[in-house]
Design an enzyme around this catalytic site. Structure first.
Site, PDB file in Angstrom:
ATOM      1  N   ASP A  33       0.831  -1.204   0.000  1.00 27.50           N
ATOM      2  CA  ASP A  33       0.000   0.000   0.000  1.00 27.50           C
ATOM      3  C   ASP A  33       0.869   1.259   0.000  1.00 27.50           C
ATOM      4  OD1 ASP A  33      -2.326   1.448  -0.020  1.00 27.50           O
ATOM      5  OD2 ASP A  33      -2.663   1.315   2.141  1.00 27.50           O
ATOM      6  N   ASN A  35       1.634   3.297  -2.920  1.00 28.26           N
ATOM      7  CA  ASN A  35       2.339   3.692  -4.146  1.00 28.26           C
ATOM      8  C   ASN A  35       1.864   5.058  -4.666  1.00 28.26           C
ATOM      9  OD1 ASN A  35       3.996   1.336  -4.537  1.00 28.26           O
ATOM     10  ND2 ASN A  35       2.153   0.229  -5.138  1.00 28.26           N
ATOM     11  N   SER A  78      -6.315  -5.630  -6.559  1.00 28.70           N
ATOM     12  CA  SER A  78      -7.542  -6.159  -5.967  1.00 28.70           C
ATOM     13  C   SER A  78      -8.717  -5.993  -6.919  1.00 28.70           C
ATOM     14  CB  SER A  78      -7.846  -5.432  -4.647  1.00 28.70           C
ATOM     15  OG  SER A  78      -8.275  -4.108  -4.904  1.00 28.70           O
ATOM     16  N   THR A  79      -9.808  -6.651  -6.603  1.00 28.66           N
ATOM     17  CA  THR A  79     -11.019  -6.483  -7.407  1.00 28.66           C
ATOM     18  C   THR A  79     -11.529  -5.053  -7.338  1.00 28.66           C
ATOM     19  OG1 THR A  79     -12.265  -7.340  -5.498  1.00 28.66           O
ATOM     20  CG2 THR A  79     -11.747  -8.899  -7.257  1.00 28.66           C
ATOM     21  N   ASN A  81      -9.718  -2.461  -7.332  1.00 30.30           N
ATOM     22  CA  ASN A  81      -8.880  -1.602  -8.171  1.00 30.30           C
ATOM     23  C   ASN A  81      -9.463  -1.371  -9.567  1.00 30.30           C
ATOM     24  OD1 ASN A  81      -5.772  -2.919  -6.800  1.00 30.30           O
ATOM     25  ND2 ASN A  81      -6.982  -1.153  -6.170  1.00 30.30           N
ATOM     26  N   ARG A  84     -10.820   2.140 -10.497  1.00 28.55           N
ATOM     27  CA  ARG A  84      -9.971   3.307 -10.750  1.00 28.55           C
ATOM     28  C   ARG A  84     -10.142   3.783 -12.199  1.00 28.55           C
ATOM     29  NH1 ARG A  84      -4.249   1.567  -7.777  1.00 28.55           N
ATOM     30  NH2 ARG A  84      -5.103   1.422  -5.658  1.00 28.55           N
ATOM     31  N   ARG A 203       1.542  -5.029   6.107  1.00 30.32           N
ATOM     32  CA  ARG A 203       0.886  -3.970   5.341  1.00 30.32           C
ATOM     33  C   ARG A 203       1.684  -2.677   5.506  1.00 30.32           C
ATOM     34  NH1 ARG A 203      -5.168  -2.541   3.960  1.00 30.32           N
ATOM     35  NH2 ARG A 203      -4.785  -0.611   2.834  1.00 30.32           N
TER      36      ARG A 203
END
Length: 313
Positions: A33, A35, A78-79, A81, A84, A203
């Site tokens: 996480d 970026n 992820s699903t 994402n 976006r 994470r």
């Protein structure tokens, strides 16, 4: 040129962390996480942050190899994402494609015996990414020293829901007996499950949640969890070793707790057996008045020979 004092201290601290670690997890899963936030703070675009994060991924592979970790799962896409904007998704898909192809042919990947595979609803990805996945899996299929799972189009709840639907369908059409629904039956119906349960989730980016990541293999195994503030592109070997230390501390705590529970269980069982022996001795004294009560009492620890022992009729 002399090294900066900070660098000297950092290297010394890293060596200390390595010395402190004597137990490592078998399977580590990482939520990469931060970026995009990293890119914004650098005054750059989101794709630049993802490219910087890809460099971190390569370093993590080396750290895992150094420690002897056998499996790494990266939450790459992820699903959620998919929601976006296209101007962000297209460069991200380009990067995924490029990195999968690069990794598949990299000498270091084959020297370390890395087997790459994707987990998730891969069919939802663009054809070029699916082709890159297939190539990476095929190219590294014979490697067997380290497994790299790349979670693409992955969602933990969707995975479990899909498995539940498959089981219900098989039961309904008679292919599966309800009594045969067990852990193995569920795992056979997951996307393409990691070989091992997850021991440690890491994470980055500051959020303290696991975001629907590997709920069956991680939360079901009560994996240790390490949250840290650095964005993924900033994630360092020191951060990684701190995560490993968290796992080791959790394991040591569990070992102590298990030992304490075992000792308590033995004591409890001994007390039950002793109470039962005293009850039997009491009945014998009642029914056989001519018996040598001193000898009988001495055979039952805790009784007072010749005294007024408690009887249970």
């Amino acid at each position: 040129m002399f090294p900066r004092p900070y660098d000297v201290v950092e290297r010394a601290y890293l060596r200390l962390l390595h010395r402190e670690i004597d137990e490592v997890p078998t399977h580590v899963a990482i939520i990469q996480d931060g970026n995009r936030r990293y890119a914004r703070e650098q005054g750059r675009d989101a794709p630049d942050g993802h490219r910087a994060g890809a460099d971190t991924t390569e370093r993590v592979l080396d750290w895992c190899a150094d420690l002897g970790i056998a499996e790494l799962t990266l939450y790459a896409f992820s699903t959620e994402n998919f929601e976006r904007p296209d101007e962000e998704l297209d460069p991200l898909f380009d990067l995924l494609e490029a990195k999968l192809l690069e990794f598949a042919d990299a000498d270091r990947v084959h020297d370390q015996g890395v087997c790459i595979r994707a987990i998730g609803d891969v069919e939802r990805l663009p054809p070029r990414v699916r082709d890159a996945v297939a190539y990476a899996e095929r190219r590294t299929a014979d490697n067997d020293r380290f497994r790299l799972n790349v979670a693409l189009a992955y969602g933990g709840r969707n995975e479990l829901l899909s498995a539940a639907r498959d089981i219900a369908r098989d039961v309904d059409n008679g292919a599966l007996d309800p009594d045969d629904v067990d852990v193995d039956a569920v795992e056979r119906r997951l996307y393409d499950r990691p070989v091992r349960d997850v021991d440690l989730i890491v994470r980055t980016g500051g959020d303290e949640r696991t975001s629907n990541f590997l709920p069956w293999h991680a939360n079901g195994n009560e994996a240790a969890v390490y949250f840290c503030a650095p964005y993924w592109p900033e994630f360092s070997e020191i951060d990684f070793m701190r995560a490993i230390r968290t796992y080791q501390s959790r394991e040591e705590s569990w070992q102590r707790a298990r030992t304490e529970r075992a000792v308590a269980l033995v004591h409890a069982a001994a007390e039950v057996e002793l109470a039962e022996a005293r009850r039997v001795a009491g009945r014998l004294r009642d029914r056989l008045p001519d018996i040598d009560t001193d000898a009988l009492s001495s055979a039952v620890p805790g009784d007072d020979p010749g005294g007024d022992s408690e009887r249970v009729d």
